[in-house]
Scaffold this active site. Structure first.
Site, PDB file in Angstrom:
ATOM      1  N   GLY A  28       0.835  -1.186   0.000  1.00 39.65           N
ATOM      2  CA  GLY A  28       0.000   0.000   0.000  1.00 39.65           C
ATOM      3  C   GLY A  28       0.868   1.233   0.000  1.00 39.65           C
ATOM      4  N   TYR A  29       0.228   2.358  -0.277  1.00 41.77           N
ATOM      5  CA  TYR A  29       0.952   3.618  -0.397  1.00 41.77           C
ATOM      6  C   TYR A  29       0.421   4.632   0.604  1.00 41.77           C
ATOM      7  CZ  TYR A  29       3.158   1.617  -4.381  1.00 41.77           C
ATOM      8  OH  TYR A  29       3.912   0.778  -5.169  1.00 41.77           O
TER       9      TYR A  29
END
Length: 150
Positions: A28-29
């Site tokens: 994820g970012y």
């Protein structure tokens, strides 16, 4: 540290039988614009990675990656909300290089990308027969962009 890589679409699944390692990845970012901040579960390990923007060719950028405790990685992934993706990475040796071939799952099911990391921009390498169109520098295929796509 500088990352230099080229990225390609994959035209056949023939690479699967040549893979020496298969790793599930959930990532994820926390920040999807350069510098990107990525959290990743690589099998049973956690990592945080910071990447700068790509050079004009799309081949090179700064990259800093650090292993973090698995529990921290899981908690940080929750903070990423919907900016996540999952894939299964196959490490495939081919003529002196190891290709990283990602089979995406979930909402990107059907997408298969191959990357090769190089030691210099001009480094020579051979393309495996299962590699197709080059998409290096095409933002549609950046993982940070894919993680944001709904």
């Amino acid at each position: 540290m500088q990352e230099i890589e080229r990225k390609y679409l994959v035209t056949s699944m023939d690479f699967v039988r040549e893979a020496t390692e298969v790793i599930p990845i959930d990532q994820g970012y926390l920040h999807a614009q350069p510098p990107t901040v990525r959290v990743r579960l690589w099998g049973e390990q956690g990592f945080i990675t910071i990447k700068g923007g790509s050079d004009p060719s799309g081949l090179a950028r700064e990259e800093y990656e650090y292993e973090i405790p698995l529990a921290d990685a899981c908690s940080l992934l929750e903070l990423c909300g919907s900016h996540r993706l999952s894939k299964v990475r196959h490490l495939v040796p081919y003529r002196g290089h190891t290709w990283e071939v990602d089979i995406f799952t979930g909402r990107h099911e059907g997408l298969v990308l191959a990357e090769i990391e190089l030691s210099s921009i001009g480094e020579q390498y051979d393309l495996p027969p299962w590699v197709g169109e080059e998409v290096t520098g095409d933002p549609r295929y950046y993982n940070a962009m894919l993680a944001r796509k709904q």
